[in-house]
Enzyme design. Structure first.
Site, PDB file in Angstrom:
ATOM      1  N   LYS A  54       7.554   3.393   1.711  1.00 20.29           N
ATOM      2  CA  LYS A  54       8.666   3.254   2.074  1.00 20.29           C
ATOM      3  C   LYS A  54       9.408   1.941   1.326  1.00 20.29           C
ATOM      4  CE  LYS A  54       8.100   4.425   6.895  1.00 20.29           C
ATOM      5  NZ  LYS A  54       7.443   4.102   8.216  1.00 20.29           N
ATOM      6  N   ALA A 110     -20.206   2.766   3.896  1.00 16.74           N
ATOM      7  CA  ALA A 110     -19.568   2.384   2.685  1.00 16.74           C
ATOM      8  C   ALA A 110     -20.398   1.674   1.824  1.00 16.74           C
ATOM      9  CB  ALA A 110     -18.365   1.387   3.064  1.00 16.74           C
ATOM     10  N   ALA A 142      -9.962  11.078   2.876  1.00 20.11           N
ATOM     11  CA  ALA A 142     -11.337  11.341   2.895  1.00 20.11           C
ATOM     12  C   ALA A 142     -11.472  13.012   3.208  1.00 20.11           C
ATOM     13  CB  ALA A 142     -11.756  10.874   4.475  1.00 20.11           C
ATOM     14  N   THR A 154      -4.088   4.848  -1.550  1.00 19.60           N
ATOM     15  CA  THR A 154      -5.094   5.366  -0.715  1.00 19.60           C
ATOM     16  C   THR A 154      -5.587   6.677  -1.060  1.00 19.60           C
ATOM     17  OG1 THR A 154      -3.610   6.472   0.958  1.00 19.60           O
ATOM     18  CG2 THR A 154      -4.123   4.151   1.500  1.00 19.60           C
ATOM     19  N   TYR A 155      -6.691   7.068  -0.448  1.00 16.02           N
ATOM     20  CA  TYR A 155      -7.384   8.366  -0.709  1.00 16.02           C
ATOM     21  C   TYR A 155      -7.746   9.153   0.645  1.00 16.02           C
ATOM     22  CZ  TYR A 155     -11.425  10.865  -3.037  1.00 16.02           C
ATOM     23  OH  TYR A 155     -12.219  11.700  -3.771  1.00 16.02           O
ATOM     24  N   LYS A 211     -22.047  -5.272   3.242  1.00 16.03           N
ATOM     25  CA  LYS A 211     -21.223  -4.600   2.353  1.00 16.03           C
ATOM     26  C   LYS A 211     -20.923  -6.074   1.412  1.00 16.03           C
ATOM     27  CE  LYS A 211     -17.749  -2.962   4.897  1.00 16.03           C
ATOM     28  NZ  LYS A 211     -16.768  -1.901   4.986  1.00 16.03           N
ATOM     29  N   TYR A 228     -12.508  -5.383  10.097  1.00 16.92           N
ATOM     30  CA  TYR A 228     -11.937  -4.672  11.464  1.00 16.92           C
ATOM     31  C   TYR A 228     -11.758  -6.183  12.531  1.00 16.92           C
ATOM     32  CZ  TYR A 228     -12.688  -0.486   9.270  1.00 16.92           C
ATOM     33  OH  TYR A 228     -12.691   0.688   8.239  1.00 16.92           O
ATOM     34  N   GLU A 241       0.782  -1.038   0.138  1.00 18.12           N
ATOM     35  CA  GLU A 241       0.125  -0.120  -0.028  1.00 18.12           C
ATOM     36  C   GLU A 241       0.811   1.208  -0.119  1.00 18.12           C
ATOM     37  OE1 GLU A 241      -3.747  -0.024   1.777  1.00 18.12           O
ATOM     38  OE2 GLU A 241      -3.270   1.860   2.947  1.00 18.12           O
ATOM     39  N   HIS A 286     -14.695  -2.206  14.377  1.00 16.97           N
ATOM     40  CA  HIS A 286     -14.678  -0.862  14.044  1.00 16.97           C
ATOM     41  C   HIS A 286     -14.749  -0.009  15.395  1.00 16.97           C
ATOM     42  CE1 HIS A 286     -15.631   3.161  12.463  1.00 16.97           C
ATOM     43  NE2 HIS A 286     -14.660   2.910  11.476  1.00 16.97           N
TER      44      HIS A 286
HETATM   45  P1  FAD Z   1     -18.095   1.272   7.052  1.00 15.32           P
HETATM   46  O1  FAD Z   1     -18.120   0.058   6.426  1.00 15.32           O
HETATM   47  O2  FAD Z   1     -19.110   2.410   6.422  1.00 15.32           O
HETATM   48  O3  FAD Z   1     -18.421   1.275   8.715  1.00 15.32           O
HETATM   49  C1  FAD Z   1     -18.123   2.380   9.546  1.00 15.32           C
HETATM   50  C2  FAD Z   1     -18.966   1.962  10.854  1.00 15.32           C
HETATM   51  O4  FAD Z   1     -20.188   1.890  10.634  1.00 15.32           O
HETATM   52  C3  FAD Z   1     -18.637   0.735  11.436  1.00 15.32           C
HETATM   53  O5  FAD Z   1     -18.583   0.759  12.841  1.00 15.32           O
HETATM   54  C4  FAD Z   1     -19.815  -0.180  10.926  1.00 15.32           C
HETATM   55  O6  FAD Z   1     -20.272  -1.307  11.924  1.00 15.32           O
HETATM   56  C5  FAD Z   1     -20.954   0.867  11.037  1.00 15.32           C
HETATM   57  N1  FAD Z   1     -21.957   0.754   9.983  1.00 15.32           N
HETATM   58  C6  FAD Z   1     -21.934   0.184   8.588  1.00 15.32           C
HETATM   59  N2  FAD Z   1     -23.135   0.275   8.078  1.00 15.32           N
HETATM   60  C7  FAD Z   1     -23.896   0.536   8.865  1.00 15.32           C
HETATM   61  C8  FAD Z   1     -25.493   0.862   9.113  1.00 15.32           C
HETATM   62  N3  FAD Z   1     -26.209   0.466   7.683  1.00 15.32           N
HETATM   63  N4  FAD Z   1     -26.216   1.074  10.062  1.00 15.32           N
HETATM   64  C9  FAD Z   1     -25.280   1.168  11.259  1.00 15.32           C
HETATM   65  N5  FAD Z   1     -24.051   1.440  11.274  1.00 15.32           N
HETATM   66  C10 FAD Z   1     -23.331   0.824  10.082  1.00 15.32           C
HETATM   67  N6  FAD Z   1      -9.684   6.040   5.219  1.00 15.32           N
HETATM   68  C11 FAD Z   1      -9.402   6.858   4.242  1.00 15.32           C
HETATM   69  O7  FAD Z   1      -9.691   8.057   4.345  1.00 15.32           O
HETATM   70  N7  FAD Z   1      -8.708   6.621   2.842  1.00 15.32           N
HETATM   71  C12 FAD Z   1      -8.442   5.278   2.650  1.00 15.32           C
HETATM   72  O8  FAD Z   1      -7.716   5.271   1.513  1.00 15.32           O
HETATM   73  C13 FAD Z   1      -8.761   4.428   3.751  1.00 15.32           C
HETATM   74  N8  FAD Z   1      -8.189   3.073   3.339  1.00 15.32           N
HETATM   75  C14 FAD Z   1      -8.213   1.970   4.291  1.00 15.32           C
HETATM   76  C15 FAD Z   1      -8.077   0.746   3.945  1.00 15.32           C
HETATM   77  C16 FAD Z   1      -8.421  -0.219   4.927  1.00 15.32           C
HETATM   78  C17 FAD Z   1      -7.947  -1.733   4.419  1.00 15.32           C
HETATM   79  C18 FAD Z   1      -8.732  -0.062   6.169  1.00 15.32           C
HETATM   80  C19 FAD Z   1      -9.174  -1.096   6.994  1.00 15.32           C
HETATM   81  C20 FAD Z   1      -9.244   1.321   6.432  1.00 15.32           C
HETATM   82  C21 FAD Z   1      -8.907   2.369   5.575  1.00 15.32           C
HETATM   83  N9  FAD Z   1      -9.392   3.690   5.897  1.00 15.32           N
HETATM   84  C22 FAD Z   1      -9.162   4.692   4.779  1.00 15.32           C
HETATM   85  C23 FAD Z   1     -10.150   3.971   7.092  1.00 15.32           C
HETATM   86  C24 FAD Z   1     -11.531   4.019   6.926  1.00 15.32           C
HETATM   87  O9  FAD Z   1     -11.949   5.079   6.117  1.00 15.32           O
HETATM   88  C25 FAD Z   1     -12.024   4.164   8.575  1.00 15.32           C
HETATM   89  O10 FAD Z   1     -11.770   3.104   9.465  1.00 15.32           O
HETATM   90  C26 FAD Z   1     -13.726   4.419   8.434  1.00 15.32           C
HETATM   91  O11 FAD Z   1     -13.780   4.897   9.879  1.00 15.32           O
HETATM   92  C27 FAD Z   1     -14.522   3.279   8.127  1.00 15.32           C
HETATM   93  O12 FAD Z   1     -14.640   3.099   6.961  1.00 15.32           O
HETATM   94  P2  FAD Z   1     -15.424   1.829   6.441  1.00 15.32           P
HETATM   95  O13 FAD Z   1     -15.213   1.722   4.795  1.00 15.32           O
HETATM   96  O14 FAD Z   1     -14.892   0.569   7.167  1.00 15.32           O
HETATM   97  O15 FAD Z   1     -17.076   2.069   6.930  1.00 15.32           O
END
Ligand code: FAD
Length: 292
Positions: free
Chosen positions: A275, A127, A51, A48-49, A168, A148, A17, A152
């Protein structure tokens, strides 16, 4: 090349990554670092991107460059938090125009200044909303999502977190990449629970090599990951000696990867963080296993 195809291999493969620069002036040095990593020929590279869109324009630049110059498949991350539908639609069009078929669909972290804001009117809450959008835009996208093993941080409990993870996958995620973890048993336990919940897509464990003592606090704060005593001892012993800490951190990450592979996991994502030396050393440590 779709990542879902690459994941069918049954021998060990590593992906790396990288993250885009925050400013125009840093672009060239980040581009060079990502190219050095691409020369190692990983199975794929993810970019990555930022947010909220801060560094968003560079994600595609870097991903396209790696793919076209080095033939390494790329995975472009995309977040949707606090973005409008128009912004997301435009980004999806740009991804398609760049010829990128692999997209990591993320919500993104809620920006600190919006933590207390009323989010009910936002176009994207989770997401899963972005996954639906990507599927609607092009059914050919290969879509990844985040998961996670240690829950999370916003989730009330693991059952709830896994329930939303399943949503998802049902929406169209082809694979999931995990948050970093430092105790493989947490991953094995998580795998058991998600398989029991009916999630069958490939899981790519994400391994973060900790190469300096400052990174420990930062990474744990960000991820909420558990630090095993074995790792704490290592930081206590080597934390004040940068070269030794780096060597020990790379050895620890290598050890995690070997254990994962010995337990049947073939695809591992390394948070190589721009790195090349770290990526190269991990790959070198595994050269006979990787056949490289
Ligand atoms: P979601 O899947 O939406 O989950 C977030 C929270 O909402 C969780 O607690 C989940 O249980 C809850 N949830 C989901 N759906 C619902 C629903 N319908 N109702 C109620 N609760 C719900 N961040 C960046 O900014 N840029 C990146 O490039 C980036 N890359 C990442 C790559 C990986 C492999 C990982 C693990 C994380 C990355 N992150 C990145 C961080 C990520 O954006 C954060 O962890 C963020 O807080 C959650 O994103 P998610 O897509 O998992 O969210």
């Amino acid at each position: 090349m779709k990542i879902s195809e690459l994941l069918k291999k049954d021998t060990l493969s590593l992906s790396f990554e990288v993250f885009p620069p925050k400013t125009e002036t840093a672009f060239e040095s980040v581009k060079t670092a990502t190219e050095e990593i691409a020369k190692l020929k990983p199975s794929f590279m993810s970019v990555t991107y930022g947010a909220g869109g801060g560094t968003s324009k560079y994600t595609l630049n870097i991903a396209k460059n790696i793919k076209e110059l080095y033939g390494v498949p790329t995975l472009a991350h995309l977040t949707c938090v606090s973005s409008s539908k128009d912004m997301v639609h435009q980004k999806i069009e740009e991804i398609k125009a760049a010829g990128i078929t692999n997209v990591m669909a993320l919500r993104g972290d809620i920006p600190a200044h919006l933590e207390d804001a009323d989010r009910s009117g936002w176009d994207y809450q989770h997401a899963v909303d972005l996954i639906y959008e990507l599927k609607k835009a092009d059914t050919d996208f290969c879509i990844g999502g985040a998961c996670y093993p240690e829950i999370h941080p916003e989730s009330p409990n693991q059952k709830e977190d896994i329930k939303h993870l399943k949503e998802k996958v049902d929406a169209g995620c082809d694979f999931l990449t995990t948050q970093m973890f430092f105790d493989n048993n947490l991953l094995y336990n998580f795998l058991y629970k998600i398989r029991e919940a009916g999630i069958t897509v490939p899981i790519i464990p994400g391994i973060m090599p900790i190469t300096n003592a400052n990174q420990v606090e930062r990474s744990i704060k960000l991820s909420g990951s558990f630090m095993p005593q074995r790792f704490k001892c290592l930081v206590d012993k080597f934390g004040s000696d940068p070269a030794a800490m780096k060597q020990a951190g790379i050895a620890y990450a290598t050890d995690q990867i070997i254990d994962l592979y010995a337990n049947g996991i073939t695809n591992i994502h390394v948070y190589s963080m721009n790195k090349p030396d770290v990526a190269r050393k991990i790959q070198g440590n595994l050269s006979d296993i990787l056949g490289k």
